[in-house]
Design an enzyme around this catalytic site. Structure first.
Site, PDB file in Angstrom:
ATOM      1  CE1 TYR A 155      21.856  15.197  25.299  1.00 15.89           C
ATOM      2  CE2 TYR A 155      21.588  13.105  26.417  1.00 15.89           C
ATOM      3  CZ  TYR A 155      22.354  13.967  25.660  1.00 15.89           C
ATOM      4  OH  TYR A 155      23.609  13.590  25.275  1.00 15.89           O
ATOM      5  CE1 TYR A 201     -28.472  22.306  21.494  1.00 12.52           C
ATOM      6  CE2 TYR A 201     -28.409  19.925  21.208  1.00 12.52           C
ATOM      7  CZ  TYR A 201     -28.112  21.194  20.752  1.00 12.52           C
ATOM      8  OH  TYR A 201     -27.451  21.349  19.565  1.00 12.52           O
ATOM      9  CE  LYS A 212      13.909   9.862  23.008  1.00 10.60           C
ATOM     10  NZ  LYS A 212      15.077   9.023  22.766  1.00 10.60           N
ATOM     11  NE  ARG A 216      16.187   4.193  19.699  1.00 10.16           N
ATOM     12  CZ  ARG A 216      17.201   4.390  20.544  1.00 10.16           C
ATOM     13  NH1 ARG A 216      17.653   3.390  21.277  1.00 10.16           N
ATOM     14  NH2 ARG A 216      17.762   5.581  20.653  1.00 10.16           N
TER      15      ARG A 216
HETATM   16  C1  UD1 Z   1      24.685  10.834  24.354  1.00  9.14           C
HETATM   17  C2  UD1 Z   1      26.133  11.126  24.717  1.00  9.14           C
HETATM   18  C3  UD1 Z   1      26.613  10.064  25.718  1.00  9.14           C
HETATM   19  C4  UD1 Z   1      25.732  10.075  26.937  1.00  9.14           C
HETATM   20  C5  UD1 Z   1      24.276   9.877  26.528  1.00  9.14           C
HETATM   21  C6  UD1 Z   1      23.377  10.047  27.722  1.00  9.14           C
HETATM   22  C7  UD1 Z   1      27.136  12.137  22.741  1.00  9.14           C
HETATM   23  C8  UD1 Z   1      28.004  11.947  21.566  1.00  9.14           C
HETATM   24  N1  UD1 Z   1      26.944  11.077  23.514  1.00  9.14           N
HETATM   25  O1  UD1 Z   1      24.663   9.597  23.694  1.00  9.14           O
HETATM   26  O2  UD1 Z   1      27.946  10.327  26.084  1.00  9.14           O
HETATM   27  O3  UD1 Z   1      26.114   9.059  27.843  1.00  9.14           O
HETATM   28  O4  UD1 Z   1      23.904  10.841  25.540  1.00  9.14           O
HETATM   29  O5  UD1 Z   1      22.060   9.760  27.376  1.00  9.14           O
HETATM   30  O6  UD1 Z   1      26.661  13.227  22.978  1.00  9.14           O
HETATM   31  N2  UD1 Z   1      19.806  14.842  19.733  1.00  9.14           N
HETATM   32  C9  UD1 Z   1      19.427  15.856  18.892  1.00  9.14           C
HETATM   33  N3  UD1 Z   1      20.008  15.944  17.661  1.00  9.14           N
HETATM   34  C10 UD1 Z   1      20.950  15.067  17.245  1.00  9.14           C
HETATM   35  C11 UD1 Z   1      21.337  14.035  18.106  1.00  9.14           C
HETATM   36  C12 UD1 Z   1      20.748  13.959  19.345  1.00  9.14           C
HETATM   37  O7  UD1 Z   1      18.572  16.673  19.252  1.00  9.14           O
HETATM   38  O8  UD1 Z   1      21.421  15.221  16.119  1.00  9.14           O
HETATM   39  C13 UD1 Z   1      19.172  14.728  21.043  1.00  9.14           C
HETATM   40  C14 UD1 Z   1      18.360  13.453  21.145  1.00  9.14           C
HETATM   41  O9  UD1 Z   1      17.013  13.668  20.769  1.00  9.14           O
HETATM   42  C15 UD1 Z   1      18.464  13.113  22.595  1.00  9.14           C
HETATM   43  C16 UD1 Z   1      19.838  13.608  22.978  1.00  9.14           C
HETATM   44  O10 UD1 Z   1      20.179  14.581  22.020  1.00  9.14           O
HETATM   45  O11 UD1 Z   1      17.534  13.779  23.379  1.00  9.14           O
HETATM   46  C17 UD1 Z   1      20.853  12.506  23.034  1.00  9.14           C
HETATM   47  O12 UD1 Z   1      20.982  11.927  21.785  1.00  9.14           O
HETATM   48  P1  UD1 Z   1      21.330  10.411  21.596  1.00  9.14           P
HETATM   49  O13 UD1 Z   1      21.487  10.120  20.178  1.00  9.14           O
HETATM   50  O14 UD1 Z   1      20.361   9.573  22.353  1.00  9.14           O
HETATM   51  O15 UD1 Z   1      22.745  10.336  22.312  1.00  9.14           O
HETATM   52  P2  UD1 Z   1      23.436   9.050  22.813  1.00  9.14           P
HETATM   53  O16 UD1 Z   1      24.012   8.334  21.668  1.00  9.14           O
HETATM   54  O17 UD1 Z   1      22.546   8.293  23.687  1.00  9.14           O
END
Ligand code: UD1
Ligand code: CA
Length: 468
Positions: A104, A390, A27, A20
């Site tokens: 995160y 140089y 990222k 994104r």
């Molecule tokens: C998640 C939370 C949500 C919270 C939000 C805050 C869950 C299920 N939901 O949602 O409750 O309000 O964060 O921002 O946890 N990541 C990985 N591997 C993965 C998936 C994610 O490393 O397989 C990392 C992503 O890079 C990111 C973070 O975890 O830094 C959050 O992932 P993302 O998919 O953005 O979670 P949200 O759906 O936003």
């Protein structure tokens, strides 16, 4: 073991790609105020006293390891199957128990105070999990915090799984949690992907805790900015604006004069003494220090450099250099790496200095290149001096003694030394040493050809017919 001495460590989720963001690198390496977001998060952990750090990387783990300290452990999540699945990749770290914070790598504003206050509550309440929450005006996209009649956390429901009533809740899950490590190890094994996104949700650990009679708590974070993350370039720009304003405010509080902050960007870790004035269009980065009463800008770029008290830098570009006190630099000067300018000196327009020292009260006012030279104090450079440092293969040094006078358009061909108080005549090419107090003059003797123009020029244009 007292609770204070309990093992505490961190797992940073950083497997997100740059899709994104539309960037080639992971990222979490996108920068906020010129520092990768992941590094912000690592630094917050370190400030909070967490030195055991696990990072869950995606498909470019080497790119991440170049940014974080070498004692971070990097584990790989080959396939992104949700936040719960990401933590599973670091499950080996949980075996030795203690308290673990999950954060995160793309939410850079988490800080030491929140980390430690949440831990204190987590330990005092003997929670299995403590969720860091925040109240936001627009909760769209976030997991919502469900609280029971007693005000305690009853669960987290994701946007995609929430009912209309639940979507109206403005308390959200930041994605930061403290866990009891043993509980988390157990809970990860109970996660399933039966939800709207088919992912292993880390949020389900709250439900698991409550079902097994363990405690789940919420730590409400007062400052909503702390939990902000960036999903795209617009989000990244917003984080940059917040961080930039925060740094500018910090310097204003320290007594720095920033009359208008248009185009002013001050990186993390820059030191500016009181009463220094930062004018528009100034970028200060890296390990830069600005002395009291210095005036920087408008329109200057300074990286990893020191500027002494009372000096001024106008429309100039400085990297890895030092400028003494009461010295003026610019307009339109470049100080390239390892340039050291003394006190009360003047380095003027279209002067480039590289890997050189220039003594106190020396004046290099215009159109000059000084490379690989050691210049004494009170030296005067005429306009257009060039050091030919140089020869195409090797670089050589030039030495110029105190109070020397380098005439306009002098070329110095090193290795060469101009002695103390020595003079070079305008237009001279100096390729052998000039003794102290001597004059070096080396140029074609001027010839006068009387009536040359009358004989040779047809003033109606072109040369005389006789000449053709
Ligand atoms: C998640 C939370 C949500 C919270 C939000 C805050 C869950 C299920 N939901 O949602 O409750 O309000 O964060 O921002 O946890 N990541 C990985 N591997 C993965 C998936 C994610 O490393 O397989 C990392 C992503 O890079 C990111 C973070 O975890 O830094 C959050 O992932 P993302 O998919 O953005 O979670 P949200 O759906 O936003
Ligand atoms: Ca997100």
């Amino acid at each position: 073991m007292s609770i204070k001495n309990r093992r505490k460590f961190a797992i940073i989720l950083a497997a997100g790609d740059g899709k994104r963001m539309k960037c080639d690198q992971p990222k979490v390496l996108c920068e906020v105020l010129f520092q990768p977001m992941l590094k912000w998060v690592e630094n917050a952990c370190r400030s909070a006293g967490l030195d055991e750090i696990y990072i869950v990387a995606g498909d470019q783990p080497d790119a991440l390891s170049q940014v974080v300290s070498s004692d971070c452990s990097i584990v790989i999540q080959a396939e992104r199957r949700g936040t719960g699945h990401a933590v599973m990749m670091a499950a080996d770290a949980l075996g030795a128990g203690g308290d673990v914070i999950v954060l995160y790598g793309d939410a850079p504003f988490i800080n030491e105070d929140v980390i430690n206050a949440a831990l204190a509550q987590h330990q005092a309440q003997r929670n299995a999990v403590t969720v860091v929450t925040a109240k936001v005006s627009d909760p769209t996209g976030y997991g919502r915090i469900i609280r029971g009649a007693d005000g305690e956390i009853a669960g987290i429901v994701e946007q995609k799984d929430a009912t209309d009533a639940q979507r109206k809740i403005d308390e959200i899950n930041s994605g930061v949690y403290w866990f009891d490590a043993a509980f988390l190890a157990d809970a990860l094994q109970k996660l399933t992907c039966q939800n709207a996104q088919g992912e292993y949700y880390l949020t389900d650990t709250v439900k698991i805790a409550l079902e097994t009679g363990a405690r789940a708590g919420g730590f409400l974070c007062e400052d909503g900015d702390v939990i902000l993350g960036a999903n795209d370039r617009k989000g990244l720009k917003l984080l940059n604006e917040i961080a930039r304003n925060r740094e500018i405010d910090r310097h204003l509080s320290n007594g720095v004069d920033i009359p208008l902050d248009d185009g002013v960007i001050i990186g993390l870790g820059v030191f500016i003494d009181h009463d220094a004035r930062i004018m528009p269009g100034t970028v200060l980065l890296g390990d830069t220090k600005i002395g009291a009463h210095a005036v920087i800008g408008p329109n200057s770029y300074i990286k990893d450099s020191t500027v002494g008290a009372g000096s001024s830098i106008l429309s100039s570009y400085l990297t890895d250099s030092t400028v003494g006190e009461g010295t003026t630099v610019g307009p339109f000067t470049q100080l390239r790496p390892n340039s050291h300018i003394g006190n009360g000196a003047k380095i003027g327009d279209f002067v480039e200095v590289k890997n050189s020292t220039i003594g106190d009260k020396t004046s290099v006012a215009h159109l000059t290149y000084i490379g690989d030279a050691d210049v004494g104090s009170q030296v005067n450079f005429g306009c257009g001096v060039v050091i030919a440092n140089y020869d195409g293969i090797h670089k050589f040094r030039t030495t110029i003694g105190d109070r020397a006078f380098i005439g306009c358009n002098t070329n110095l061909i090193p290795p060469v030394r101009v002695g103390e108080g020595a003079y070079t005549a305008a237009g001279t090419t100096v390729d052998s040493d000039v003794p102290d107090g001597a004059l070096s003059i080396g140029r074609a003797r001027q010839e006068i050809k009387e009536q040359w123009a009358a004989k040779n020029i047809n003033f109606k244009g072109g040369k005389k017919a006789t000449e053709v």
